[in-house]
Write an enzyme that holds these catalytic residues in place. Structure first.
Site, short mmCIF file in Angstrom:
data_model
loop_
_atom_site.label_atom_id
_atom_site.label_comp_id
_atom_site.label_asym_id
_atom_site.label_seq_id
_atom_site.Cartn_x
_atom_site.Cartn_y
_atom_site.Cartn_z
N ARG A 73 -32.40 16.65 21.44
CA ARG A 73 -31.47 15.52 21.46
C ARG A 73 -31.73 14.66 22.70
O ARG A 73 -31.76 13.43 22.62
CB ARG A 73 -30.03 16.03 21.46
CG ARG A 73 -28.99 14.93 21.55
CD ARG A 73 -28.46 14.85 22.97
NE ARG A 73 -27.48 13.77 23.09
CZ ARG A 73 -27.33 13.09 24.19
NH1 ARG A 73 -28.04 13.34 25.26
NH2 ARG A 73 -26.42 12.14 24.26
N HIS A 78 -33.22 9.84 25.49
CA HIS A 78 -33.69 9.36 26.79
C HIS A 78 -35.18 9.10 26.87
O HIS A 78 -35.62 8.39 27.77
CB HIS A 78 -33.28 10.36 27.89
CG HIS A 78 -31.81 10.56 27.97
ND1 HIS A 78 -30.94 9.57 28.37
CD2 HIS A 78 -31.04 11.64 27.67
CE1 HIS A 78 -29.70 10.03 28.33
NE2 HIS A 78 -29.73 11.29 27.91
#
Length: 110
Positions: A73, A78
């Site tokens: 995730r 990011h």
């Protein structure tokens, strides 16, 4: 466990949503940006829900790769420029079915 149960249900629901579109196959996934985006978003939901599961539950069900799910995730959110769609598809095919079974078992649906 109430909050954990809700997060596990979130994971279960996101898996079902991935299955709904991944059934169209790898080729469609690779060619269709909407399906890619949909599936990647559902993986983000799974990771965020996994992050919210209590440490006690994660320890009790240590066979679930909680940290890998959370790390994936984080990569999607990011470091999206590092996302490899071939790897995502392998996760859909190889990692999602066992996770679905594990979550189902934890929820007592097996």
């Amino acid at each position: 466990m109430r909050d954990d149960r809700e997060r596990l249900l979130d994971i279960e629901e996101a898996i079902a949503k991935i299955e709904r579109y991944s059934v169209q196959g790898r080729s469609e996934f690779m060619e269709n940006e909407l399906i890619q985006t949909w599936i990647l978003f559902q993986f983000q939901v799974i990771g965020e829900a996994a992050r919210s599961v209590s440490e006690a539950t994660r320890a009790k069900y240590s066979e679930v790769p909680w940290q890998d799910i959370i790390d994936f995730r984080n990569l999607l959110v990011h470091e999206y420029f590092r996302v490899n769609l071939n790897v995502v598809w392998l996760i859909v095919e190889r990692e999602l079915p066992p996770l679905k079974a594990q979550v189902s078992e934890i929820l007592g649906k097996k």
